[in-house]
Design a protein around this motif. Sequence first.
Motif, short mmCIF file in Angstrom:
data_model
loop_
_atom_site.label_atom_id
_atom_site.label_comp_id
_atom_site.label_asym_id
_atom_site.label_seq_id
_atom_site.Cartn_x
_atom_site.Cartn_y
_atom_site.Cartn_z
N TRP A 249 -32.40 -12.43 -19.84
CA TRP A 249 -32.22 -13.64 -19.03
C TRP A 249 -31.22 -13.39 -17.92
O TRP A 249 -31.37 -13.90 -16.80
CB TRP A 249 -31.73 -14.79 -19.92
N GLN A 250 -30.21 -12.59 -18.20
CA GLN A 250 -29.23 -12.27 -17.16
C GLN A 250 -29.89 -11.48 -16.03
O GLN A 250 -29.63 -11.73 -14.84
CB GLN A 250 -28.07 -11.47 -17.75
N ALA A 251 -30.74 -10.53 -16.37
CA ALA A 251 -31.45 -9.76 -15.34
C ALA A 251 -32.36 -10.66 -14.52
O ALA A 251 -32.47 -10.50 -13.29
CB ALA A 251 -32.25 -8.63 -16.01
N ALA A 252 -33.02 -11.61 -15.18
CA ALA A 252 -33.89 -12.54 -14.46
C ALA A 252 -33.09 -13.42 -13.52
O ALA A 252 -33.50 -13.68 -12.38
CB ALA A 252 -34.67 -13.39 -15.46
N GLN A 253 -31.95 -13.92 -13.98
CA GLN A 253 -31.11 -14.75 -13.13
C GLN A 253 -30.63 -13.97 -11.91
O GLN A 253 -30.66 -14.46 -10.77
CB GLN A 253 -29.92 -15.29 -13.91
N THR A 254 -30.19 -12.74 -12.14
CA THR A 254 -29.69 -11.92 -11.04
C THR A 254 -30.78 -11.64 -10.01
O THR A 254 -30.53 -11.70 -8.80
CB THR A 254 -29.14 -10.59 -11.59
N ALA A 255 -31.98 -11.36 -10.48
CA ALA A 255 -33.09 -11.07 -9.56
C ALA A 255 -33.40 -12.28 -8.68
O ALA A 255 -33.67 -12.13 -7.47
CB ALA A 255 -34.32 -10.64 -10.34
#
Length: 586
Positions: A249-255
Amino acid sequence: MKNLHYKTIALLFSILVFNACDTSVLNVSPQDQMSDDSVWEDEALSQLFLNDMYIGMRHGLYEIQLSSLTDDSQFIHGYGTNEVVEGIVTPSNLGSWTHWNFEQYNWSNVYSRIRQVNIMLENIDDAVISSEELRDQMKGEAHFLRAFFYHNLLRVYGGVPIIEQSYGLDDDLLVSRNTFAETVDFIVQETDLAAELLNLEARELGRATQGAAMALKSRILLHAASDLYNDSPANELVGYTSGSQQDRWQAAQTAAKDIMDLNKYSLYRQHADATENYTQLFLTNDDHEEIIMSRYFLSDKGDGENPAQHNGPNGYRGWAGNTPVQSIVDAYEMEDGSEFDWGNPEHAAAPYENRDPRFYASILYDGAPWVEPPSVRVPHDPVGIIQTFEHVTLPNGDEVPGIDTRNGSIEDWNGSYSGYYLRKFIDNSIENFQDEKQTVPWRFFRYAEILFNYAEASMELNQEGEARDVINQIRDRAGMPDITESGQALKDRYRNERRIELFAETHRFFDIRRWKTAPNHYHDAQGIKITADADDPTDRSTYSNYEYTPMTIQSRGWDDSQYFVPIPNDEMNRNDQLEQNPNYPN
């Protein structure tokens, strides 16, 4: 700005023969064929090769829309859609997944496109290209396209074989599936490569940009973080068996945030009226501020689609096609932000009044104003107002059916079963719905999707304030009040908001699967039966005593096998290294 010409590309491309498997073909020089080497020795032909690959992206304005494989609409002509919504697709009966309208998800067709990309990437470094900048742009577009093709395969089938070379007939074609995690990682790698090579501005309208590559990365990382792939998947081919969902989820938010921080894109706000603004968001040919990547059509090249004919009311000689069902109609809130409720007497007495402005831009309902009626319609409707009531009863007791029903006097077969028609995407300024193709662009990626991606990831990371802020940006643009919920109520509100804003844009099919809520949505589809009294059936002001009765229009069902589409039997028979998806015979 020049426009990427999709139409005629296939015709021109058909003169080229790419046959790396049989080198004897290259020893002849017929006038209507060219060898592989000739293509890469001519920049124009190399460009043409790349242009043809874009056709493989397809679009969402074909006769069957993906929304009709969900709880949003019904495709009234069948074409294999019944098997999908009934939950009975099998490896030997794929229903509408074998229809040409869905070639962008078809296993063999997508791998044919991937082979094209691989051929280009194998040859582009030595090709005759006028500048290194152009060479980098072409390579970036190829990497983007390979990522796009794999993202379609991943969302439909799960982990798939990752092929990075153009196999010939003498090569070993028996390959196994890569894991879900490996396939996600490969797509992300490809989008990163594309983003490094591409510019923020397209070299031609319709081509991939850095923003498009970043948007594709945002989409696939959101999917990868979702419950379907993280909540004890059946095996590593259809989800993660290790690692942290929170990290995903953190990677998705950052993207998503990376795109927001570009400060290049924003929500379309070019019309003061919210309904008109949402309508024109999809109808203008301008490359406006919300668009990250679109598929454009050129009328002077005979290019275009005809959603007006495919989906328009039969009283206008339309084919009905993808008709909204009651589930999506009821999902639109009241204009004050409250939930529509048939149990509320005020709502039930006037179900189409005071609704979310996007409802009026998306759905044609009984009483909706529409275009000037053609001469054949004028005796029944001189003004141009949709008639989907089953009948009105006249003072003498006669019952007159609505002109846009399956009992209408203009066409009594091409009509909606649900009592609704699709308004979204239809350019009502065209004069001939039957023969004139429209050039309304298809939006592959728009900024609202990125805001939703950021909101969903933020929600899952317990950053509810961040989530509400971006959701309310979209609602404000739509003329709707802010949401204030927290916890599960916020998640429910977000999911409904995403459904409404992105209606019929191909997201719903994948969303309800990745959220693992699909079993709650594949129940029998409902429509509406409307009756009323009227003094004059051609004068709407004389109508009274409306009765609205929900009714079942299509049997539907669900089986857990349907979270993924099965690999076709033909592919399984060709390659004994493939493993079938869970809950299907191997």
